[in-house]
Design an enzyme around this catalytic site. Structure first.
Site, PDB file in Angstrom:
ATOM      1  N   CYS A 297       0.791  -1.234   0.000  1.00  0.00           N
ATOM      2  CA  CYS A 297       0.000   0.000   0.000  1.00  0.00           C
ATOM      3  C   CYS A 297       0.828   1.292   0.000  1.00  0.00           C
ATOM      4  O   CYS A 297       0.524   2.201  -0.795  1.00  0.00           O
ATOM      5  CB  CYS A 297      -1.028  -0.019   1.123  1.00  0.00           C
ATOM      6  SG  CYS A 297      -0.772  -1.199   2.430  1.00  0.00           S
ATOM      7  N   ASP A 346      -2.853  -7.814  -5.029  1.00  0.00           N
ATOM      8  CA  ASP A 346      -3.195  -6.621  -4.272  1.00  0.00           C
ATOM      9  C   ASP A 346      -3.734  -5.534  -5.186  1.00  0.00           C
ATOM     10  O   ASP A 346      -3.377  -5.458  -6.361  1.00  0.00           O
ATOM     11  CB  ASP A 346      -1.927  -6.102  -3.573  1.00  0.00           C
ATOM     12  CG  ASP A 346      -2.214  -5.488  -2.228  1.00  0.00           C
ATOM     13  OD1 ASP A 346      -3.394  -5.348  -1.890  1.00  0.00           O
ATOM     14  OD2 ASP A 346      -1.254  -5.147  -1.522  1.00  0.00           O
ATOM     15  N   HIS A 348      -5.216  -1.186  -4.801  1.00  0.00           N
ATOM     16  CA  HIS A 348      -5.602  -0.030  -4.002  1.00  0.00           C
ATOM     17  C   HIS A 348      -6.339   0.933  -4.909  1.00  0.00           C
ATOM     18  O   HIS A 348      -5.837   1.328  -5.960  1.00  0.00           O
ATOM     19  CB  HIS A 348      -4.380   0.620  -3.363  1.00  0.00           C
ATOM     20  CG  HIS A 348      -3.714  -0.288  -2.391  1.00  0.00           C
ATOM     21  ND1 HIS A 348      -2.676  -1.113  -2.750  1.00  0.00           N
ATOM     22  CD2 HIS A 348      -3.980  -0.549  -1.082  1.00  0.00           C
ATOM     23  CE1 HIS A 348      -2.315  -1.834  -1.703  1.00  0.00           C
ATOM     24  NE2 HIS A 348      -3.094  -1.518  -0.689  1.00  0.00           N
ATOM     25  N   HIS A 474      -8.334  -0.739   0.149  1.00  0.00           N
ATOM     26  CA  HIS A 474      -7.433  -1.878  -0.030  1.00  0.00           C
ATOM     27  C   HIS A 474      -8.277  -3.063  -0.487  1.00  0.00           C
ATOM     28  O   HIS A 474      -9.344  -3.320   0.081  1.00  0.00           O
ATOM     29  CB  HIS A 474      -6.754  -2.269   1.284  1.00  0.00           C
ATOM     30  CG  HIS A 474      -6.021  -1.154   1.965  1.00  0.00           C
ATOM     31  ND1 HIS A 474      -4.656  -1.162   2.114  1.00  0.00           N
ATOM     32  CD2 HIS A 474      -6.461  -0.016   2.556  1.00  0.00           C
ATOM     33  CE1 HIS A 474      -4.285  -0.079   2.783  1.00  0.00           C
ATOM     34  NE2 HIS A 474      -5.367   0.633   3.058  1.00  0.00           N
TER      35      HIS A 474
END
Length: 594
Positions: A297, A346, A348, A474
């Protein structure tokens, strides 16, 4: 009221009858089963201390699917000892036990447990309490908050000790090693037997064994907690990555790649250095401290800050198959389930507060679509709300939590509220999968973050050309790819969905004289994107078929005189079914559409 045995609040804490404004726990409900297992932990402790009078009981909670109790004992428990303990539990249950709550002063509790230093430590660590709760039963008294049933005669308990292991007192490796007895209990023998059967099946489905048999990966102490991917394992890894990437591209994700080694300057600003430093691998270079990133992040905010972003660019979706590293004690490592180096799928998403609903709704549908593709139909949903220690305004939290609830409600999903279990920076949705053995795996998350963008100075220009701080969401679909591969291997027992399995088709020449033809056919199929292998050994055909099945190759293609002359093929499935294909084009259609 006779069928109510206790109460619980929204945080899953259980209370005795005098607690008001909480949810009743009814007899033989799922919550009552946990309380019954707590009863059985006390019965287990009585059995152990009866057989081994010098054993010192420490703590014994119920856990998912069972309970355990830790003991300080002079002798190491054998299988024979465990059988004796189990027999003693049976005797105790035949006699029946009443659980009687008793309140004593702290001094009285210290005197009662004066010969047990573990209980003494627990009592001394209680928050200046003038009263201590005990639960008494025949031959055993324990320091305990409760609740318990009034008596074991209120139900039938079917108990089984499942394993014994070492456990440090309070989980601290410098403390003494205790013996932890794991067990489970159910209201019926049928449910117990079903659970035990699933345990045996789980052992057979151990992903480490399957991975070895299929030639997927290597785990070695040469790099403990990290994975050596073999050719077939890397193919599986990349096929999962490819599918998730294709789904993200449909939603306008911008895939990025950020460094694994980053200056601690960033981790200090983000707050991870103060709270996570002991779990980070660090290096000193050029008189500076660097750390292998434990999460992606902060790096995505660095990218966000590197360009001028306006409200027209939002929501901005960064995705990364980011390699992360976290220190895990060697004793906690567990195949692919618990590693030190892992890759997160992942993402964001930077957005405005008004866009939270649309982003979270879109992401929820994405996560569900991916799970279904991988064969997971049963999903449980939790929403974790504001904890006591948190940042952000109450208005922002209320808005975010209501948006998450609306997302799940609008999609017709039942969900649980985990009150106060959100991160300090924002609430979240947790997605938990149920596998073919009924086990649950928490995988996907959608977390709303009010903190990190502000902390790292993320800004966008609004309609009035003023700087505003974005909300950051997230998002992980499968979480760690390594862990997800372990889950899916055990869920399918190695019979992976066709679109990700490393080898889709085994080409089996009947004899050596057909090998050359098979090599040409193999090259054609590879060029068409079909993942194949050839068994050119001089083994008999029956052995070749069995060997391909043992390697979890879902289809095989036998090539002999008949197939060469006709130009048609019969694909054999692992179940022995045959699928006729009149040409190579038919073969391609079959693998493209299955």
């Amino acid at each position: 009221m006779s069928d109510i045995i206790a109460y619980k609040d929204q945080s899953n804490e259980y209370f005795d009858f005098e607690v008001d404004n909480s949810t009743p726990v009814k007899a033989k409900s799922d919550d009552a089963l946990n309380i019954m297992r707590h009863d059985m932990a006390h019965v287990l402790a009585e059995a152990v201390t009866t057989i081994f009078p010098n054993a010192k009981p420490t703590i014994g909670p119920f856990i998912k699917n069972g309970f355990y109790y830790d003991f300080d004992m002079e002798n190491t428990l054998s299988d024979s000892d465990l059988n004796n303990i189990e027999s003693k539990i049976t005797d105790i249950l035949k006699e029946g036990r009443n659980f009687t709550k008793k309140t004593v002063s702290k001094d009285q509790a210290l005197e009662l447990f004066k010969d047990n230093e573990y209980k003494i430590e627990l009592i001394k660590n209680l928050d200046n309490s003038s009263e201590i709760n005990l639960y008494e039963q025949e031959n055993f008294t324990d320091l305990c908050k409760g609740p318990h049933h009034k008596s074991t005669k209120e139900y039938d308990a079917h108990v089984k000790i499942t394993s014994v292991s070492g456990a440090y007192w309070r989980g601290i490796s410098t403390n003494k090693m205790l013996q932890r007895i794991y067990a489970t209990a159910f209201y019926s023998e049928k449910d117990l037997n079903k659970y035990l059967k699933n345990l045996e099946e789980a052992k057979e489905r151990n992903h480490r064994r399957i991975g070895t048999d299929m030639g997927l990966f290597l785990l070695t102490d040469l790099s403990a907690g990290n994975v050596f991917w073999k050719e077939k394992g890397l193919s599986l890894y990349q096929n999962i990555e490819k599918y998730i990437r294709s789904e993200q591209q449909k939603l306008n994700y911008k895939e990025v790649k950020t460094p694994e080694l980053v200056s601690n300057e960033l981790w200090i600003k983000s707050g991870h250095w103060d709270n996570f430093k002991e779990n980070m691998f660090t290096s000193e270079t050029d008189n500076k401290t660097f750390a292998l990133k434990p999460m992606n992040c902060p790096c995505h905010i660095v990218l966000f800050n590197s360009q001028l972003i306006t409200y027209k660019d939002l929501p901005l979706r960064y995705s990364e198959f980011g390699k992360c590293h976290r220190y895990e004690p060697s004793g906690a490592l567990n195949g692919l389930f618990r590693v030190r180096g892992f890759t997160q799928d992942d993402a964001h998403i930077f957005c405005t507060e008004e866009q939270i609903y649309d982003v979270c709704n879109e992401t929820t549908l994405l996560i569900e679509r991916v799970y279904k593709k991988f064969g997971f139909e049963k999903i449980k949903y939790n929403i974790s709300t504001r904890p006591k220690k948190s940042i952000g305004t109450q208005e922002s939290w209320d808005n975010a939590e209501s948006q998450l609830k609306k997302v799940l409600t609008d999609n017709g999903k039942d969900f649980n509220i985990l009150d106060g279990e959100g991160a300090f920076y924002g609430p979240k949705i947790e997605f938990t999968l149920e596998d073919s053995l009924g086990r649950e795996w928490q995988c996907g998350t959608i977390q709303i973050d009010f903190n990190l963008p502000e902390r790292l100075g993320a800004k966008y220009k609004d309609k009035d050309d003023k700087n505003q701080t974005p909300i950051m969401i997230h998002r992980a679909v499968v979480g760690s790819l390594e862990r997800f591969i372990a889950i899916i291997l055990e869920n399918t027992n190695g019979w992976l969905p066709l679109f990700i399995t490393p080898v889709q088709l085994a080409i089996l020449p009947v004899s050596e004289k057909f090998v050359e033809h098979c090599n040409k056919l193999n090259q054609q199929l590879l060029e068409l994107g079909i993942r194949t292998t050839i068994d050119s050994s001089d083994n008999k055909l029956g052995y070749k078929i069995r060997n391909s099945i043992s390697k979890k190759i879902p289809y095989s293609l036998v090539i002999g005189e008949k197939e060469i002359e006709s130009g048609s093929y019969s694909i054999r499935s692992k179940k022995g079914d045959n699928i006729s294909c009149s040409s190579i084009a038919d073969l391609q259609d079959f693998f493209d559409n299955n």
